[in-house]
Design a protein around this motif. Structure first.
Motif, PDB file in Angstrom:
ATOM      1  N   ASN A 133       4.683  69.106   2.677  1.00 53.18           N
ATOM      2  CA  ASN A 133       3.478  68.501   3.314  1.00 53.18           C
ATOM      3  C   ASN A 133       2.200  68.527   2.068  1.00 53.18           C
ATOM      4  O   ASN A 133       1.308  68.208   2.504  1.00 53.18           O
ATOM      5  CB  ASN A 133       3.108  69.009   4.651  1.00 53.18           C
ATOM      6  CG  ASN A 133       2.439  70.410   4.342  1.00 53.18           C
ATOM      7  OD1 ASN A 133       2.489  71.211   3.530  1.00 53.18           O
ATOM      8  ND2 ASN A 133       1.572  70.457   5.255  1.00 53.18           N
ATOM      9  N   VAL A 134       2.660  68.790   1.094  1.00 56.29           N
ATOM     10  CA  VAL A 134       1.769  68.596  -0.105  1.00 56.29           C
ATOM     11  C   VAL A 134       1.872  67.369  -1.062  1.00 56.29           C
ATOM     12  O   VAL A 134       3.100  66.937  -1.269  1.00 56.29           O
ATOM     13  CB  VAL A 134       1.809  70.155  -1.040  1.00 56.29           C
ATOM     14  CG1 VAL A 134       0.828  69.841  -2.263  1.00 56.29           C
ATOM     15  CG2 VAL A 134       1.582  71.219  -0.346  1.00 56.29           C
ATOM     16  N   ALA A 157      -0.504  59.039  -5.332  1.00 56.11           N
ATOM     17  CA  ALA A 157      -0.215  60.310  -4.980  1.00 56.11           C
ATOM     18  C   ALA A 157       1.275  60.441  -4.612  1.00 56.11           C
ATOM     19  O   ALA A 157       1.895  59.346  -4.556  1.00 56.11           O
ATOM     20  CB  ALA A 157      -0.913  60.752  -3.490  1.00 56.11           C
ATOM     21  N   ILE A 158       1.858  61.586  -4.705  1.00 58.62           N
ATOM     22  CA  ILE A 158       3.267  61.698  -4.695  1.00 58.62           C
ATOM     23  C   ILE A 158       3.596  62.899  -3.812  1.00 58.62           C
ATOM     24  O   ILE A 158       2.703  63.828  -3.901  1.00 58.62           O
ATOM     25  CB  ILE A 158       4.206  61.762  -5.946  1.00 58.62           C
ATOM     26  CG1 ILE A 158       3.767  62.933  -7.002  1.00 58.62           C
ATOM     27  CG2 ILE A 158       4.042  60.531  -6.763  1.00 58.62           C
ATOM     28  CD1 ILE A 158       4.774  63.438  -8.086  1.00 58.62           C
ATOM     29  N   GLY A 159       4.684  63.025  -3.332  1.00 51.86           N
ATOM     30  CA  GLY A 159       5.146  64.646  -2.622  1.00 51.86           C
ATOM     31  C   GLY A 159       6.432  64.420  -2.070  1.00 51.86           C
ATOM     32  O   GLY A 159       7.243  63.538  -2.648  1.00 51.86           O
ATOM     33  N   TYR A 160       6.777  65.431  -1.362  1.00 51.46           N
ATOM     34  CA  TYR A 160       8.164  65.494  -0.879  1.00 51.46           C
ATOM     35  C   TYR A 160       8.510  64.317  -0.193  1.00 51.46           C
ATOM     36  O   TYR A 160       7.691  63.844   0.803  1.00 51.46           O
ATOM     37  CB  TYR A 160       8.327  66.682   0.046  1.00 51.46           C
ATOM     38  CG  TYR A 160       9.853  66.857   0.471  1.00 51.46           C
ATOM     39  CD1 TYR A 160      10.862  67.198  -0.261  1.00 51.46           C
ATOM     40  CD2 TYR A 160      10.375  66.595   1.791  1.00 51.46           C
ATOM     41  CE1 TYR A 160      12.074  67.414   0.071  1.00 51.46           C
ATOM     42  CE2 TYR A 160      11.262  66.602   2.108  1.00 51.46           C
ATOM     43  CZ  TYR A 160      12.639  67.043   1.311  1.00 51.46           C
ATOM     44  OH  TYR A 160      13.766  67.380   1.882  1.00 51.46           O
ATOM     45  N   ASP A 161       9.512  63.493  -0.563  1.00 54.98           N
ATOM     46  CA  ASP A 161       9.842  62.057   0.172  1.00 54.98           C
ATOM     47  C   ASP A 161       8.458  61.179   0.648  1.00 54.98           C
ATOM     48  O   ASP A 161       8.568  60.776   1.556  1.00 54.98           O
ATOM     49  CB  ASP A 161      10.387  62.712   1.502  1.00 54.98           C
ATOM     50  CG  ASP A 161      11.388  61.458   2.283  1.00 54.98           C
ATOM     51  OD1 ASP A 161      11.881  60.764   1.379  1.00 54.98           O
ATOM     52  OD2 ASP A 161      11.492  61.326   3.475  1.00 54.98           O
ATOM     53  N   PRO A 219     -10.329  53.807   1.608  1.00 50.04           N
ATOM     54  CA  PRO A 219      -9.331  52.769   1.802  1.00 50.04           C
ATOM     55  C   PRO A 219      -7.883  53.325   1.578  1.00 50.04           C
ATOM     56  O   PRO A 219      -7.047  52.653   2.429  1.00 50.04           O
ATOM     57  CB  PRO A 219      -9.581  51.850   0.767  1.00 50.04           C
ATOM     58  CG  PRO A 219     -10.103  52.503  -0.333  1.00 50.04           C
ATOM     59  CD  PRO A 219     -11.099  53.851   0.434  1.00 50.04           C
ATOM     60  N   VAL A 220      -7.687  54.586   1.174  1.00 51.07           N
ATOM     61  CA  VAL A 220      -6.218  54.725   1.042  1.00 51.07           C
ATOM     62  C   VAL A 220      -5.971  56.107   1.914  1.00 51.07           C
ATOM     63  O   VAL A 220      -4.907  56.194   2.620  1.00 51.07           O
ATOM     64  CB  VAL A 220      -5.769  55.194  -0.645  1.00 51.07           C
ATOM     65  CG1 VAL A 220      -4.568  55.627  -0.738  1.00 51.07           C
ATOM     66  CG2 VAL A 220      -6.010  53.876  -1.424  1.00 51.07           C
ATOM     67  N   VAL A 221      -6.608  57.153   1.814  1.00 54.90           N
ATOM     68  CA  VAL A 221      -6.445  58.532   2.176  1.00 54.90           C
ATOM     69  C   VAL A 221      -6.721  58.521   3.714  1.00 54.90           C
ATOM     70  O   VAL A 221      -5.703  58.851   4.392  1.00 54.90           O
ATOM     71  CB  VAL A 221      -6.970  59.696   1.437  1.00 54.90           C
ATOM     72  CG1 VAL A 221      -6.598  60.854   2.389  1.00 54.90           C
ATOM     73  CG2 VAL A 221      -6.392  59.697   0.183  1.00 54.90           C
ATOM     74  N   LYS A 222      -7.838  57.799   4.214  1.00 54.33           N
ATOM     75  CA  LYS A 222      -8.059  57.938   5.667  1.00 54.33           C
ATOM     76  C   LYS A 222      -7.290  57.265   6.340  1.00 54.33           C
ATOM     77  O   LYS A 222      -6.775  57.717   7.512  1.00 54.33           O
ATOM     78  CB  LYS A 222      -9.529  57.384   5.737  1.00 54.33           C
ATOM     79  CG  LYS A 222     -10.191  57.312   7.089  1.00 54.33           C
ATOM     80  CD  LYS A 222     -11.449  56.807   7.439  1.00 54.33           C
ATOM     81  CE  LYS A 222     -12.137  56.910   8.532  1.00 54.33           C
ATOM     82  NZ  LYS A 222     -11.472  56.102   9.572  1.00 54.33           N
ATOM     83  N   PRO A 223      -6.624  56.190   6.076  1.00 54.31           N
ATOM     84  CA  PRO A 223      -5.486  55.325   6.833  1.00 54.31           C
ATOM     85  C   PRO A 223      -4.334  56.274   7.038  1.00 54.31           C
ATOM     86  O   PRO A 223      -3.650  56.170   8.134  1.00 54.31           O
ATOM     87  CB  PRO A 223      -5.319  54.199   6.212  1.00 54.31           C
ATOM     88  CG  PRO A 223      -6.219  53.744   5.311  1.00 54.31           C
ATOM     89  CD  PRO A 223      -6.945  55.250   4.986  1.00 54.31           C
ATOM     90  N   GLY A 246      -1.810  59.681  11.361  1.00 55.49           N
ATOM     91  CA  GLY A 246      -1.247  60.779  11.937  1.00 55.49           C
ATOM     92  C   GLY A 246      -0.427  62.034  10.690  1.00 55.49           C
ATOM     93  O   GLY A 246       0.344  62.752  11.228  1.00 55.49           O
ATOM     94  N   HIS A 247      -0.474  61.418   9.597  1.00 59.10           N
ATOM     95  CA  HIS A 247       0.384  62.084   8.649  1.00 59.10           C
ATOM     96  C   HIS A 247      -0.248  63.452   8.495  1.00 59.10           C
ATOM     97  O   HIS A 247      -1.640  63.608   8.545  1.00 59.10           O
ATOM     98  CB  HIS A 247       0.268  61.614   7.239  1.00 59.10           C
ATOM     99  CG  HIS A 247       0.578  60.307   7.197  1.00 59.10           C
ATOM    100  ND1 HIS A 247       1.086  59.662   5.939  1.00 59.10           N
ATOM    101  CD2 HIS A 247       0.941  59.257   8.155  1.00 59.10           C
ATOM    102  CE1 HIS A 247       1.678  58.268   6.203  1.00 59.10           C
ATOM    103  NE2 HIS A 247       1.380  58.017   7.563  1.00 59.10           N
ATOM    104  N   ASP A 248       0.574  64.470   8.426  1.00 59.86           N
ATOM    105  CA  ASP A 248      -0.083  65.882   8.106  1.00 59.86           C
ATOM    106  C   ASP A 248       0.397  66.375   6.714  1.00 59.86           C
ATOM    107  O   ASP A 248       1.532  66.157   6.169  1.00 59.86           O
ATOM    108  CB  ASP A 248       0.975  66.556   9.080  1.00 59.86           C
ATOM    109  CG  ASP A 248       0.592  68.184   8.856  1.00 59.86           C
ATOM    110  OD1 ASP A 248      -0.469  68.625   8.682  1.00 59.86           O
ATOM    111  OD2 ASP A 248       1.619  69.174   9.264  1.00 59.86           O
TER     112      ASP A 248
END
Length: 145
Positions: free
Chosen positions: A44-45, A96-100, A130-134, A139-141
């Motif tokens: 979740n990082v 931004a990138i992360g697992y899957d 505009p990007v992270v808040k949505p 509900g992204h964790d």
């Protein structure tokens, strides 16, 4: 010159990691390993970074040095501020990138300074809102690093 260990190369603009930053980076890595000890903990990082590209006159200086001289003060090019009429055109983007997970590329503008560094206001107005808040609203964790 090559046989004696000298090479023609572009002057370094700065060392990759300064002597002051190296211990801080190592401490950060140790802290993260303690905080997230298992590989699943990293699912979740989301890691983010920005990139800058300039178009226009490069103004690179070439120097002759040995491989041991990389980053020495006399092999570093001082970057001068260009006049307004021949200033380079800069493009900035953030991802931004992360697992899957991978975000879309977010292009942004830095109107308030000449060094193209992202300001707090630009980060809030052009990345977080505009990007992270949505993502949060959906509900992204995740943890944004």
């Amino acid at each position: 010159m090559n046989k004696r260990g000298y090479h023609i190369c572009k002057a370094c603009r700065r060392p990759y990691v300064s002597e002051d930053d190296a211990p801080k980076r190592l401490q950060w890595a140790e802290d993260m390993k303690e905080k997230y000890p298992e590989k699943e903990d990293w699912h979740n990082v989301r890691f983010s970074d920005e990139c800058h590209v300039s178009f226009g006159p490069e103004g690179m200086v070439h120097v002759i040095r040995t491989s041991k001289q990389r980053g020495l003060s006399d092999c570093i090019q001082e970057v001068r501020k260009e006049k307004d009429d021949d200033q380079q055109y800069r493009v900035h983007w953030w991802v931004a990138i992360g697992y899957d997970f991978k975000s879309r590329i977010q292009f942004y503008d830095v109107p308030s300074n000449s060094n193209s560094k992202m300001t707090h206001r630009v980060y809030i107005d052009q990345i977080l809102e505009p990007v992270v808040k949505p993502w949060l609203d959906a509900g992204h964790d995740f943890v944004l690093e």
